[in-house]
Scaffold this motif. Sequence first.
Motif, PDB file in Angstrom:
ATOM      1  N   ALA A 179       0.828  -1.214   0.000  1.00 47.09           N
ATOM      2  CA  ALA A 179       0.000   0.000   0.000  1.00 47.09           C
ATOM      3  C   ALA A 179       0.858   1.259   0.000  1.00 47.09           C
ATOM      4  N   LYS A 180       1.969   1.235   0.690  1.00 49.00           N
ATOM      5  CA  LYS A 180       2.852   2.402   0.736  1.00 49.00           C
ATOM      6  C   LYS A 180       3.544   2.649  -0.599  1.00 49.00           C
ATOM      7  N   ARG A 181       3.685   1.618  -1.416  1.00 46.51           N
ATOM      8  CA  ARG A 181       4.360   1.750  -2.708  1.00 46.51           C
ATOM      9  C   ARG A 181       3.422   2.207  -3.832  1.00 46.51           C
ATOM     10  N   LEU A 182       2.118   2.147  -3.598  1.00 51.15           N
ATOM     11  CA  LEU A 182       1.153   2.509  -4.628  1.00 51.15           C
ATOM     12  C   LEU A 182       0.657   3.938  -4.442  1.00 51.15           C
ATOM     13  N   SER A 183       0.213   4.519  -5.525  1.00 54.55           N
ATOM     14  CA  SER A 183      -0.324   5.882  -5.463  1.00 54.55           C
ATOM     15  C   SER A 183      -1.720   5.865  -4.845  1.00 54.55           C
ATOM     16  N   SER A 184      -2.141   7.007  -4.346  1.00 53.36           N
ATOM     17  CA  SER A 184      -3.490   7.098  -3.770  1.00 53.36           C
ATOM     18  C   SER A 184      -4.542   6.877  -4.858  1.00 53.36           C
ATOM     19  N   LYS A 185      -4.227   7.263  -6.085  1.00 56.34           N
ATOM     20  CA  LYS A 185      -5.140   7.045  -7.206  1.00 56.34           C
ATOM     21  C   LYS A 185      -5.344   5.548  -7.440  1.00 56.34           C
ATOM     22  N   GLU A 186      -4.263   4.787  -7.408  1.00 53.96           N
ATOM     23  CA  GLU A 186      -4.351   3.335  -7.600  1.00 53.96           C
ATOM     24  C   GLU A 186      -5.122   2.685  -6.452  1.00 53.96           C
ATOM     25  N   LEU A 187      -4.908   3.160  -5.244  1.00 54.55           N
ATOM     26  CA  LEU A 187      -5.594   2.603  -4.078  1.00 54.55           C
ATOM     27  C   LEU A 187      -7.088   2.946  -4.061  1.00 54.55           C
ATOM     28  N   SER A 188      -7.471   4.039  -4.702  1.00 53.91           N
ATOM     29  CA  SER A 188      -8.871   4.470  -4.730  1.00 53.91           C
ATOM     30  C   SER A 188      -9.651   3.875  -5.897  1.00 53.91           C
ATOM     31  N   LYS A 189      -8.950   3.290  -6.841  1.00 51.92           N
ATOM     32  CA  LYS A 189      -9.578   2.766  -8.051  1.00 51.92           C
ATOM     33  C   LYS A 189     -10.424   1.534  -7.754  1.00 51.92           C
ATOM     34  N   ALA A 190     -11.547   1.427  -8.445  1.00 51.91           N
ATOM     35  CA  ALA A 190     -12.400   0.242  -8.317  1.00 51.91           C
ATOM     36  C   ALA A 190     -11.689  -0.947  -8.965  1.00 51.91           C
ATOM     37  N   GLU A 191     -11.811  -2.102  -8.331  1.00 49.54           N
ATOM     38  CA  GLU A 191     -11.162  -3.301  -8.862  1.00 49.54           C
ATOM     39  C   GLU A 191     -12.115  -4.046  -9.790  1.00 49.54           C
ATOM     40  N   ALA A 192     -11.768  -5.251 -10.165  1.00 46.96           N
ATOM     41  CA  ALA A 192     -12.514  -6.014 -11.169  1.00 46.96           C
ATOM     42  C   ALA A 192     -13.996  -6.183 -10.818  1.00 46.96           C
ATOM     43  N   ASP A 193     -14.314  -6.287  -9.537  1.00 49.00           N
ATOM     44  CA  ASP A 193     -15.709  -6.481  -9.127  1.00 49.00           C
ATOM     45  C   ASP A 193     -16.459  -5.162  -8.931  1.00 49.00           C
ATOM     46  N   GLY A 194     -15.794  -4.038  -9.201  1.00 48.20           N
ATOM     47  CA  GLY A 194     -16.433  -2.740  -9.086  1.00 48.20           C
ATOM     48  C   GLY A 194     -16.296  -2.079  -7.726  1.00 48.20           C
ATOM     49  N   GLN A 195     -15.723  -2.787  -6.747  1.00 48.39           N
ATOM     50  CA  GLN A 195     -15.554  -2.218  -5.403  1.00 48.39           C
ATOM     51  C   GLN A 195     -14.138  -1.687  -5.228  1.00 48.39           C
ATOM     52  N   THR A 196     -14.024  -0.619  -4.456  1.00 51.60           N
ATOM     53  CA  THR A 196     -12.702  -0.128  -4.089  1.00 51.60           C
ATOM     54  C   THR A 196     -12.155  -1.023  -2.983  1.00 51.60           C
ATOM     55  N   LEU A 197     -10.873  -0.891  -2.715  1.00 55.68           N
ATOM     56  CA  LEU A 197     -10.252  -1.694  -1.652  1.00 55.68           C
ATOM     57  C   LEU A 197     -10.902  -1.429  -0.298  1.00 55.68           C
ATOM     58  N   LEU A 198     -11.158  -0.147   0.000  1.00 52.56           N
ATOM     59  CA  LEU A 198     -11.744   0.195   1.294  1.00 52.56           C
ATOM     60  C   LEU A 198     -13.160  -0.362   1.438  1.00 52.56           C
ATOM     61  N   ALA A 199     -13.971  -0.238   0.385  1.00 57.57           N
ATOM     62  CA  ALA A 199     -15.341  -0.754   0.436  1.00 57.57           C
ATOM     63  C   ALA A 199     -15.329  -2.276   0.588  1.00 57.57           C
ATOM     64  N   TRP A 200     -14.451  -2.929  -0.158  1.00 57.40           N
ATOM     65  CA  TRP A 200     -14.352  -4.390  -0.072  1.00 57.40           C
ATOM     66  C   TRP A 200     -13.919  -4.823   1.324  1.00 57.40           C
ATOM     67  N   ALA A 201     -12.904  -4.143   1.884  1.00 58.40           N
ATOM     68  CA  ALA A 201     -12.391  -4.505   3.206  1.00 58.40           C
ATOM     69  C   ALA A 201     -13.462  -4.329   4.280  1.00 58.40           C
TER      70      ALA A 201
END
Length: 130
Positions: free
Chosen positions: A88-110
Amino acid sequence: MRFMPICAITLLAASTCMTSTHTVAAESQLVANICDYVKANDKNRLRKKLKENRVKLRNIYAGVSCEGNSLLRMAMLSKSDKVGSFIAKRLSSKELSKAEADGQTLLAWAQANGHAGSATFTVIKEKTGS
């Protein structure tokens, strides 16, 4: 006279086929190693493997999938907080906020899957400003 150009073309085609097969095998082995290190929470080996292969996480993150999950989802599923925080520290905030394959963001999924208390979730939340 025509024998030499035909041999040269055949040799070139054969070497191209062998090179691409070797590259695919090497890439799939690298992905398998990365997934194993994420599951095992082995940050040091992950760092070493990435460095040996001259690969940056931000360049490969979107293309790597472990058992159908992104690296960060796999880290949370495996309770691999050291590795998850590292990624997570190596990725940009944009990448971390992006929706993944199922349409959920990492935070929503978690949050939906009970991983909101993990250290990885905390790092992602801090980086995204959520």
